[in-house]
Design an enzyme around this catalytic site. Structure first.
Site, mmCIF file in Angstrom:
data_model
loop_
_atom_site.group_PDB
_atom_site.id
_atom_site.type_symbol
_atom_site.label_atom_id
_atom_site.label_comp_id
_atom_site.label_asym_id
_atom_site.label_seq_id
_atom_site.Cartn_x
_atom_site.Cartn_y
_atom_site.Cartn_z
ATOM 1 N N ARG A 121 0.822 -1.201 0.000
ATOM 2 C CA ARG A 121 0.000 0.000 0.000
ATOM 3 C C ARG A 121 0.861 1.258 0.000
ATOM 4 O O ARG A 121 0.539 2.235 -0.641
ATOM 5 C CB ARG A 121 -0.880 -0.034 1.246
ATOM 6 C CG ARG A 121 -1.535 1.286 1.569
ATOM 7 C CD ARG A 121 -2.755 1.088 2.410
ATOM 8 N NE ARG A 121 -3.618 0.090 1.817
ATOM 9 C CZ ARG A 121 -4.372 -0.755 2.530
ATOM 10 N NH1 ARG A 121 -4.381 -0.713 3.834
ATOM 11 N NH2 ARG A 121 -5.143 -1.629 1.908
ATOM 12 N N TYR A 122 1.912 1.233 0.765
ATOM 13 C CA TYR A 122 2.784 2.400 0.885
ATOM 14 C C TYR A 122 4.008 2.220 -0.015
ATOM 15 O O TYR A 122 4.357 1.100 -0.366
ATOM 16 C CB TYR A 122 3.235 2.547 2.344
ATOM 17 C CG TYR A 122 2.108 2.805 3.310
ATOM 18 C CD1 TYR A 122 1.474 4.049 3.349
ATOM 19 C CD2 TYR A 122 1.671 1.818 4.183
ATOM 20 C CE1 TYR A 122 0.450 4.289 4.248
ATOM 21 C CE2 TYR A 122 0.645 2.059 5.085
ATOM 22 C CZ TYR A 122 0.036 3.287 5.115
ATOM 23 O OH TYR A 122 -0.976 3.526 5.998
ATOM 24 N N ARG A 125 7.207 0.011 1.884
ATOM 25 C CA ARG A 125 7.057 -1.102 2.822
ATOM 26 C C ARG A 125 5.846 -1.952 2.476
ATOM 27 O O ARG A 125 4.887 -1.461 1.880
ATOM 28 C CB ARG A 125 6.937 -0.569 4.251
ATOM 29 C CG ARG A 125 5.855 0.468 4.475
ATOM 30 C CD ARG A 125 6.255 1.374 5.650
ATOM 31 N NE ARG A 125 5.195 2.287 6.054
ATOM 32 C CZ ARG A 125 4.933 3.431 5.455
ATOM 33 N NH1 ARG A 125 5.598 3.800 4.367
ATOM 34 N NH2 ARG A 125 3.978 4.212 5.902
ATOM 35 N N CYS A 134 -4.359 -17.347 15.063
ATOM 36 C CA CYS A 134 -3.909 -16.669 16.266
ATOM 37 C C CYS A 134 -4.188 -17.594 17.445
ATOM 38 O O CYS A 134 -5.018 -18.499 17.354
ATOM 39 C CB CYS A 134 -4.690 -15.375 16.467
ATOM 40 S SG CYS A 134 -4.215 -14.079 15.318
ATOM 41 N N CYS A 138 -9.284 -12.258 18.704
ATOM 42 C CA CYS A 138 -9.790 -10.979 19.207
ATOM 43 C C CYS A 138 -11.164 -10.733 18.601
ATOM 44 O O CYS A 138 -11.329 -10.807 17.386
ATOM 45 C CB CYS A 138 -8.877 -9.832 18.799
ATOM 46 S SG CYS A 138 -7.198 -9.998 19.391
ATOM 47 N N CYS A 141 -11.210 -8.056 15.853
ATOM 48 C CA CYS A 141 -10.235 -8.214 14.760
ATOM 49 C C CYS A 141 -10.749 -7.600 13.471
ATOM 50 O O CYS A 141 -11.896 -7.796 13.075
ATOM 51 C CB CYS A 141 -9.968 -9.699 14.521
ATOM 52 S SG CYS A 141 -8.756 -9.988 13.218
ATOM 53 N N ARG A 143 -9.618 -8.394 10.596
ATOM 54 C CA ARG A 143 -9.647 -9.473 9.592
ATOM 55 C C ARG A 143 -10.513 -10.626 10.086
ATOM 56 O O ARG A 143 -10.242 -11.800 9.840
ATOM 57 C CB ARG A 143 -8.226 -9.956 9.299
ATOM 58 C CG ARG A 143 -7.324 -8.816 8.891
ATOM 59 C CD ARG A 143 -5.980 -9.253 8.354
ATOM 60 N NE ARG A 143 -5.180 -8.060 8.138
ATOM 61 C CZ ARG A 143 -4.064 -7.768 8.804
ATOM 62 N NH1 ARG A 143 -3.597 -8.597 9.710
ATOM 63 N NH2 ARG A 143 -3.415 -6.646 8.560
ATOM 64 N N ASP A 302 -11.966 -0.248 13.104
ATOM 65 C CA ASP A 302 -12.274 -0.327 11.670
ATOM 66 C C ASP A 302 -13.748 -0.636 11.400
ATOM 67 O O ASP A 302 -14.466 -1.099 12.274
ATOM 68 C CB ASP A 302 -11.427 -1.422 11.012
ATOM 69 C CG ASP A 302 -9.983 -0.991 10.832
ATOM 70 O OD1 ASP A 302 -9.743 0.220 10.670
ATOM 71 O OD2 ASP A 302 -9.104 -1.866 10.852
ATOM 72 N N ASP A 339 -7.645 4.137 9.952
ATOM 73 C CA ASP A 339 -7.236 3.437 8.736
ATOM 74 C C ASP A 339 -8.350 3.662 7.715
ATOM 75 O O ASP A 339 -9.481 3.226 7.914
ATOM 76 C CB ASP A 339 -7.027 1.944 9.028
ATOM 77 C CG ASP A 339 -5.795 1.404 8.318
ATOM 78 O OD1 ASP A 339 -5.442 1.966 7.252
ATOM 79 O OD2 ASP A 339 -5.188 0.436 8.798
ATOM 80 N N LYS A 346 -3.260 4.733 6.824
ATOM 81 C CA LYS A 346 -3.523 5.315 8.138
ATOM 82 C C LYS A 346 -3.483 6.835 8.084
ATOM 83 O O LYS A 346 -2.530 7.408 7.580
ATOM 84 C CB LYS A 346 -2.491 4.801 9.133
ATOM 85 C CG LYS A 346 -2.539 3.290 9.287
ATOM 86 C CD LYS A 346 -1.424 2.805 10.175
ATOM 87 C CE LYS A 346 -1.389 1.293 10.220
ATOM 88 N NZ LYS A 346 -0.878 0.691 8.971
HETATM 89 C C1 LIG Z 1 -0.085 -0.284 8.852
HETATM 90 C C2 LIG Z 1 0.411 -0.781 7.584
HETATM 91 C C3 LIG Z 1 1.762 -0.668 7.256
HETATM 92 C C4 LIG Z 1 2.774 -0.045 8.182
HETATM 93 O O1 LIG Z 1 2.512 1.301 8.361
HETATM 94 P P1 LIG Z 1 3.402 2.177 9.330
HETATM 95 O O2 LIG Z 1 2.675 3.468 9.413
HETATM 96 O O3 LIG Z 1 4.733 2.288 8.675
HETATM 97 O O4 LIG Z 1 3.497 1.468 10.623
HETATM 98 C C5 LIG Z 1 2.161 -1.143 6.019
HETATM 99 N N1 LIG Z 1 1.281 -1.678 5.155
HETATM 100 C C6 LIG Z 1 -0.023 -1.782 5.438
HETATM 101 C C7 LIG Z 1 -0.940 -2.365 4.426
HETATM 102 C C8 LIG Z 1 -0.506 -1.340 6.666
HETATM 103 O O5 LIG Z 1 -1.814 -1.453 6.955
#
Ligand SMILES: *Cc1c(COP(=O)(O)O)cnc(C)c1O
Length: 438
Positions: A121-122, A125, A134, A138, A141, A143, A302, A339, A346
């Protein structure tokens, strides 16, 4: 002795032969997890009437039940309906209520998935779902619909596919292992997975999201620590929601991780009737930092199916943040995030501290309500950035890789080397008319 009377009572009921000697064996805990209403009633002595039982059975058919004996032992039986551990683990018939605004995959994690198991998504990362199970399910959750679904247990080949994706995607410098709980995997698989991922030259660090220190702290064994240590830097995020969860056993697990040299963070979810109170939240945060865990995120609950009874207005989160900023240590304060439904990622949310602004002064307020002014510099030479660091007098020596990253979103609007004036939503009618007229 670390065992308390609640733990003894549960262990005695579970097995007359093995008893307490196995209490701290995480596999024993998993084997004896509470997965049925009958077992819950037997072990706790709590009884539900027939009407409620029927509804509960229906609930667990849709969203399965699983509680470790350890986590069960934290429930205050004399007042269980108000107990934060009970609410997070046992759930309620309210989960059968589905609102129109609720979604099965509210964060569109599946849509942003280039290969099975990866959510990208980002820019730099990825989230890597390495397990679908798990030790404790939870009730809040995000998911929820996937938990315990055997179709989603990633096979060896699927994990390899995820690793291949990371290999061929050089932007990825941070890999977040999630699930399910990654620590549900056996030690040798964790070892293999981490060795494969950290071998990739462009991966700078690995993160692990786990709730084991909270729901099954005995999983944090010395063997696990010695495996993780081989792959530093490894950042670990856990998920405490209430001060009652910070027990002697949980502290011991956290101590092992902190002594192992892993930076520890905590992600809480804001939950109605569990922790939606500035005093509870502050107690939790103080206990966390006392145990070397840095609060990282506080999530707005969520829009997943069956969570409506857990949701608070966003105003509750802002009120909690208001009670923290200035009132307690900066590092005890998480970032409150929403989110974005649909996969926007986020979004941080804070109370407003800027009251007004002129060309050379900013009016701000502090946590006490004191209104103050910040006089801005009279002569500030803006540095026009053309992203050519060689020529900039800040003389940054930036690597090739960093230069390649393009400005994205609002950052793009602010950038000097980009002439984008506006960001326009897809299918904007006004722009479509322009196209039609051409
Ligand atoms: C939360 C999340 C991350 C990590 O986000 P950070 O803000 O760097 O902690 C990476 N990918 C996805 C899909 C996420 O939901």
């Amino acid at each position: 002795m670390i065992y308390n009377s609640a733990q003894k009572e549960i262990a005695n009921k579970i097995a007359t032969s093995s008893k307490l000697s196995n209490w701290k064996d995480w596999r024993w805990q998993l084997k004896h997890s509470i997965r049925s209403l009958e077992k819950f009633e037997f072990l706790t002595g709590i009884k539900f009437d027939d009407t409620e039982r029927k509804e509960l059975e229906k609930t667990f058919e849709k969203f399965p039940l699983s509680i470790t004996p350890y986590y069960l032992s934290l429930i205050d039986k004399s007042n269980f309906r108000h107990d934060p551990v009970f609410k997070q683990s046992f759930g309620s018939v309210d989960e059968l209520t589905t609102l129109q605004s609720e979604l099965e995959d509210p964060l569109s994690e599946d849509k942003d998935s280039p290969v099975r198991g990866i959510t990208h998504r980002y820019p730099d990362r990825v989230l890597f779902h390495v397990s679908n199970v798990c030790s404790m399910y939870c009730r809040h959750c995000t998911r929820k619909r996937k938990v315990g679904d055997v179709d989603f247990v990633p096979s060896y080949d699927e994990l390899k596919e995820g690793i291949e994706y990371i290999k061929r995607t050089p932007q990825v410098r941070d890999v977040l292992l999630s699930g399910g709980d990654p620590f549900m995997l056996p030690d040798d698989k964790i070892d293999w997975l981490l060795s494969e991922i950290t071998k990739i030259p462009h991966v700078e660090l690995v993160r692990i999201g786990t709730r084991m220190p909270v729901v099954l702290p005995y999983r944090i064994t010395d063997e696990l620590i010695s495996i993780l240590k081989k792959y530093q830097p490894v950042w670990i995020n856990t998920h405490f929601n209430h001060p009652n969860e910070i027990t002697a056993s949980a502290k011991e697990a956290i101590r092992k991780l902190a002594d192992g040299g892993f930076p520890l963070g905590n992600q809480s979810v804001l939950l109605a009737d569990v922790n939606d109170c500035p005093r509870i939240m502050k107690t939790l945060l103080h206990k966390l930092v006392k145990n070397r865990v840095r609060p990282y995120y506080l999530y707005q609950c969520d829009l997943s199916e069956g969570l409506s009874h857990f949701r608070t207005p966003i105003g509750k989160g802002i009120e909690i943040m208001e009670s923290l900023v200035g009132h307690t240590s900066g590092f005890a304060r998480p970032t409150y995030v929403i989110d974005a439904p649909g996969g926007g990622g986020k979004i941080p949310v804070m109370p407003n501290y800027i009251i007004s602004w002129s060309t050379n002064k900013v009016v701000l307020r502090n946590y006490e309500g004191v209104i103050t002014t910040y006089k801005e510099p009279d002569s500030y030479e803006p540095k026009m950035c053309d992203r050519n660091c060689e020529e900039c007098d800040l003389e940054l020596k930036i690597s090739e890789k960093d230069e390649e990253l393009e400005a994205v979103g609002i950052e793009k609007l602010l950038a000097d080397n980009d002439d984008t004036i506006s960001l326009v939503p897809e299918n904007n009618e006004r722009f479509q008319r322009r196209d039609d007229n051409e």
